[in-house]
Scaffold this motif. Structure first.
Motif, PDB file in Angstrom:
ATOM      1  N   GLY A  13      30.611   4.821  17.223  1.00 54.77           N
ATOM      2  CA  GLY A  13      31.341   4.023  18.071  1.00 54.77           C
ATOM      3  C   GLY A  13      32.885   4.115  17.531  1.00 54.77           C
ATOM      4  O   GLY A  13      33.217   4.436  16.500  1.00 54.77           O
ATOM      5  N   SER A  14      33.868   3.866  18.523  1.00 53.29           N
ATOM      6  CA  SER A  14      35.210   3.974  18.227  1.00 53.29           C
ATOM      7  C   SER A  14      35.524   2.673  16.841  1.00 53.29           C
ATOM      8  O   SER A  14      36.618   2.634  16.227  1.00 53.29           O
ATOM      9  N   ASP A  15      34.676   1.924  17.071  1.00 51.55           N
ATOM     10  CA  ASP A  15      34.771   0.827  15.821  1.00 51.55           C
ATOM     11  C   ASP A  15      34.247   1.180  14.631  1.00 51.55           C
ATOM     12  O   ASP A  15      34.211   0.345  13.576  1.00 51.55           O
ATOM     13  N   CYS A  63      33.052   7.814  28.237  1.00 52.46           N
ATOM     14  CA  CYS A  63      33.031   7.107  26.993  1.00 52.46           C
ATOM     15  C   CYS A  63      33.541   7.873  25.840  1.00 52.46           C
ATOM     16  O   CYS A  63      33.943   7.331  24.731  1.00 52.46           O
ATOM     17  N   GLN A  65      35.418  10.093  23.259  1.00 51.41           N
ATOM     18  CA  GLN A  65      36.995  10.126  22.697  1.00 51.41           C
ATOM     19  C   GLN A  65      37.259  11.219  22.053  1.00 51.41           C
ATOM     20  O   GLN A  65      38.264  11.951  22.161  1.00 51.41           O
ATOM     21  N   SER A  66      36.233  11.816  21.345  1.00 55.93           N
ATOM     22  CA  SER A  66      36.484  13.098  20.571  1.00 55.93           C
ATOM     23  C   SER A  66      35.149  13.655  19.889  1.00 55.93           C
ATOM     24  O   SER A  66      34.090  13.056  19.684  1.00 55.93           O
ATOM     25  N   ILE A  72      32.534  10.578  18.923  1.00 53.62           N
ATOM     26  CA  ILE A  72      32.993   9.455  18.852  1.00 53.62           C
ATOM     27  C   ILE A  72      33.133   8.917  20.299  1.00 53.62           C
ATOM     28  O   ILE A  72      33.806   9.583  21.216  1.00 53.62           O
ATOM     29  N   VAL A  73      32.762   7.570  20.515  1.00 54.02           N
ATOM     30  CA  VAL A  73      32.732   7.029  22.046  1.00 54.02           C
ATOM     31  C   VAL A  73      33.204   5.643  21.856  1.00 54.02           C
ATOM     32  O   VAL A  73      33.132   5.137  21.014  1.00 54.02           O
ATOM     33  N   GLU A  74      33.844   5.294  22.959  1.00 55.57           N
ATOM     34  CA  GLU A  74      34.324   4.200  23.290  1.00 55.57           C
ATOM     35  C   GLU A  74      33.267   3.051  23.456  1.00 55.57           C
ATOM     36  O   GLU A  74      32.408   3.395  24.599  1.00 55.57           O
ATOM     37  N   ARG A  75      33.036   1.966  22.772  1.00 50.97           N
ATOM     38  CA  ARG A  75      31.913   1.250  23.080  1.00 50.97           C
ATOM     39  C   ARG A  75      32.450   0.042  24.129  1.00 50.97           C
ATOM     40  O   ARG A  75      33.581  -0.305  24.147  1.00 50.97           O
TER      41      ARG A  75
END
Length: 76
Positions: A13-15, A63, A65-66, A72-75
């Motif tokens: 996750g992006s977090d 979702c 991102q890269s 990597i995915v935006e939650r």
């Protein structure tokens, strides 16, 4: 890059939380547009992503991102 080459890629996750590993990629065969990622869960952490009947996460391609060593995915 073929979808089969991506199988097993860690999904984060992006977090910074580890969501699991990439199991497969869904693509619209007419347009070639990436639709979604099927992710095997690492843990039972709560997430807003839908799940399929086998309990895998269904992560919309929008979702993402890269992608390098990790997806990597935006939650949501």
């Amino acid at each position: 890059m073929l979808g089969t080459e991506l199988e097993g890629t860690p999904v984060v996750g992006s977090d910074g939380s580890k969501l699991g590993t990439l199991r497969s990629v869904t693509v619209d065969v007419r347009t070639g547009e990436l639709k979604q990622f099927l992710v095997t869960l690492e843990s039972e952490r709560p997430t807003s992503f839908d799940r399929n009947g086998d309990g895998h996460l269904l992560v919309p391609a929008s979702c993402a991102q890269s992608l390098s060593e990790h997806l990597i995915v935006e939650r949501e």
